[in-house]
Design a protein around this motif. Structure first.
Motif, short mmCIF file in Angstrom:
data_model
loop_
_atom_site.label_atom_id
_atom_site.label_comp_id
_atom_site.label_asym_id
_atom_site.label_seq_id
_atom_site.Cartn_x
_atom_site.Cartn_y
_atom_site.Cartn_z
N LYS A 6 0.83 -1.20 0.00
CA LYS A 6 0.00 0.00 0.00
C LYS A 6 0.87 1.26 0.00
O LYS A 6 0.56 2.25 -0.67
CB LYS A 6 -0.95 0.02 1.20
CG LYS A 6 -1.92 1.19 1.16
CD LYS A 6 -2.90 1.16 2.31
CE LYS A 6 -3.96 2.25 2.15
NZ LYS A 6 -3.39 3.61 2.11
N ASN A 35 -12.15 -8.75 5.70
CA ASN A 35 -12.14 -7.67 6.69
C ASN A 35 -10.80 -6.95 6.72
O ASN A 35 -10.74 -5.72 6.80
CB ASN A 35 -12.48 -8.22 8.08
CG ASN A 35 -13.94 -8.64 8.18
OD1 ASN A 35 -14.80 -8.10 7.48
ND2 ASN A 35 -14.22 -9.60 9.05
N TYR A 91 -17.34 -4.27 -5.17
CA TYR A 91 -17.80 -2.90 -4.99
C TYR A 91 -17.97 -2.25 -6.35
O TYR A 91 -17.62 -2.83 -7.39
CB TYR A 91 -16.84 -2.09 -4.11
CG TYR A 91 -15.46 -1.85 -4.67
CD1 TYR A 91 -15.12 -0.64 -5.26
CD2 TYR A 91 -14.45 -2.82 -4.57
CE1 TYR A 91 -13.84 -0.40 -5.75
CE2 TYR A 91 -13.17 -2.59 -5.05
CZ TYR A 91 -12.88 -1.37 -5.64
OH TYR A 91 -11.61 -1.15 -6.13
N GLU A 99 -10.57 -4.82 3.63
CA GLU A 99 -11.36 -3.59 3.75
C GLU A 99 -10.66 -2.58 4.66
O GLU A 99 -10.68 -1.37 4.39
CB GLU A 99 -12.75 -3.90 4.28
CG GLU A 99 -13.65 -2.67 4.33
CD GLU A 99 -15.06 -3.00 4.75
OE1 GLU A 99 -15.96 -2.18 4.48
OE2 GLU A 99 -15.28 -4.08 5.35
N GLN A 100 -10.05 -3.05 5.73
CA GLN A 100 -9.33 -2.14 6.63
C GLN A 100 -8.19 -1.44 5.91
O GLN A 100 -7.86 -0.28 6.21
CB GLN A 100 -8.79 -2.92 7.83
CG GLN A 100 -9.87 -3.40 8.79
CD GLN A 100 -9.36 -4.43 9.78
OE1 GLN A 100 -8.14 -4.63 9.92
NE2 GLN A 100 -10.27 -5.09 10.48
N THR A 101 -7.58 -2.13 4.95
CA THR A 101 -6.43 -1.57 4.22
C THR A 101 -6.87 -0.65 3.09
O THR A 101 -6.35 0.45 2.94
CB THR A 101 -5.56 -2.71 3.66
OG1 THR A 101 -5.14 -3.56 4.73
CG2 THR A 101 -4.34 -2.14 2.93
N TRP A 102 -7.83 -1.11 2.27
CA TRP A 102 -8.18 -0.40 1.03
C TRP A 102 -9.50 0.34 1.11
O TRP A 102 -9.89 1.02 0.15
CB TRP A 102 -8.22 -1.39 -0.14
CG TRP A 102 -6.98 -2.19 -0.31
CD1 TRP A 102 -6.83 -3.53 -0.08
CD2 TRP A 102 -5.69 -1.72 -0.73
NE1 TRP A 102 -5.55 -3.92 -0.34
CE2 TRP A 102 -4.82 -2.84 -0.74
CE3 TRP A 102 -5.19 -0.48 -1.10
CZ2 TRP A 102 -3.47 -2.75 -1.10
CZ3 TRP A 102 -3.85 -0.38 -1.46
CH2 TRP A 102 -3.01 -1.50 -1.46
N ASN A 103 -10.23 0.16 2.21
CA ASN A 103 -11.52 0.83 2.39
C ASN A 103 -12.57 0.39 1.37
O ASN A 103 -13.46 1.16 0.98
CB ASN A 103 -11.36 2.36 2.35
CG ASN A 103 -12.53 3.09 2.99
OD1 ASN A 103 -13.15 2.59 3.93
ND2 ASN A 103 -12.85 4.27 2.46
N THR A 104 -12.46 -0.85 0.90
CA THR A 104 -13.47 -1.43 0.00
C THR A 104 -13.64 -2.91 0.36
O THR A 104 -12.71 -3.55 0.87
CB THR A 104 -13.06 -1.36 -1.48
OG1 THR A 104 -11.90 -2.18 -1.70
CG2 THR A 104 -12.78 0.06 -1.93
N ARG A 105 -14.82 -3.45 0.08
CA ARG A 105 -15.02 -4.88 0.15
C ARG A 105 -14.45 -5.52 -1.12
O ARG A 105 -13.94 -4.82 -2.02
CB ARG A 105 -16.52 -5.19 0.28
CG ARG A 105 -17.18 -4.55 1.49
CD ARG A 105 -16.65 -5.11 2.80
NE ARG A 105 -17.16 -6.45 3.07
CZ ARG A 105 -16.75 -7.21 4.12
NH1 ARG A 105 -15.83 -6.76 4.96
NH2 ARG A 105 -17.27 -8.41 4.31
N HIS A 142 -7.75 2.49 -7.43
CA HIS A 142 -8.66 1.47 -6.93
C HIS A 142 -7.97 0.12 -7.09
O HIS A 142 -7.06 -0.03 -7.90
CB HIS A 142 -9.97 1.48 -7.71
CG HIS A 142 -10.66 2.81 -7.74
ND1 HIS A 142 -11.54 3.22 -6.77
CD2 HIS A 142 -10.58 3.83 -8.65
CE1 HIS A 142 -11.99 4.43 -7.07
NE2 HIS A 142 -11.42 4.82 -8.20
#
Length: 278
Positions: free
Chosen positions: A101, A124, A136, A127-133, A112
């Motif tokens: 990252k 999970n 999306y 998502e914590q790293t990239w702010n996406t599921r 993205h």
């Protein structure tokens, strides 16, 4: 503006394709390609995949710094609205996630990501790293983008969630053009695809779907067609196998509604600019 062969080589083109507003496709060789004027471009984005950050025996730090620099140069030259990293950001080791990252955060435009089979972290943590599921969608003006997941956190190939995909295709049906990103191709036309006939049928009936973009197959930098839908590959950004160059793809949405996409060999681009054609 007509591009002669030397100028075409300076830009590092491998291949170019134009998808008309009516969805007909034309492929062009270097000597025959006419580059759209910058003023004709409504939206321009870059696609890279398969960096495999942390793969033993590879110069993964150096390769990522090079790729980031090449795409940042695209932004400074012709403009890039965003970049998409289409899976296999890691090479199996979850400890590398914050480090990769840091590399992609050096891009000077929004970016993205999609989840690949070597990105072996649970959703999970992703998502914590990239702010996406893993699944999306997003939009940019009159263009919709759907991102699908094609692997679980153990690396097993899976077909994307068909129900969620159907909902998103309907949601973005009003957009002038729609693009899909998914790491693994839903066909067996490469050595490492996974047939997903339900998904393919949905793509075939989606009138505004202009292209589906894949990573995963490092030796592919071309386009394949099925039922008047176009599936593109973009070589590889890292790793230890694939095409003899590491490259990325550029996509341009024109004001006319046509789509122009071309694959770039940035090493060739750099070499020619230094008066040394390789």
């Amino acid at each position: 503006m007509y591009i002669n062969r030397r100028k075409f080589l300076q830009l590092g083109f491998r291949s170019a394709v134009i998808i008309s507003a009516g969805n007909a496709m034309q492929s062009f060789a270097a000597a025959d390609f006419t580059m759209p004027r910058k003023e004709e471009v409504l939206l321009r984005f870059a696609i890279a995949s398969d960096g495999h950050y942390g793969q033993p025996g590879t110069a993964f730090d150096e390769m990522h710094k090079e790729m980031v620099a090449w795409i940042n140069a695209e932004r400074a030259n012709r403009g890039v609205d965003f970049t998409f990293i289409n899976g296999d950001l890691l090479h199996d080791d979850p400890a590398m996630l914050p480090l990769v990252k840091q590399q992609w955060d050096m891009l000077v435009m929004p970016y993205h990501v999609s989840h690949g089979n070597h990105d072996r972290v649970n959703e999970n943590v992703w998502e914590q790293t990239w702010n996406t599921r893993w699944h999306y969608a997003f939009e940019h003006g009159d263009t919709g983008f759907i991102v699908l997941n094609s692997a679980d956190d153990s690396g097993k190939y899976i077909c994307p969630d068909a129900g969620w995909t159907k909902e998103q295709l309907a949601k973005y049906d009003h957009k002038k053009q729609l693009f899909v990103f998914m790491h693994i191709t839903p066909f067996n036309w490469t050595k490492a695809g996974l047939p997903c006939p339900e998904l393919v049928n949905m793509f075939g009936s989606q009138k505004n779907l202009k292209a589906v973009f894949h990573g995963h197959d490092h030796d592919q930098d071309n386009v394949k067609e099925h039922e008047n839908k176009y599936y593109f590959f973009d070589s590889h950004a890292g790793g230890n196998w694939g095409t003899p160059y590491r490259g990325y793809r550029i996509v341009e949405v024109l004001k006319t509604g046509a789509i122009v996409t071309y694959q770039i060999n940035p090493v060739l681009k750099t070499s020619v600019n230094n008066n040394r054609i390789v």
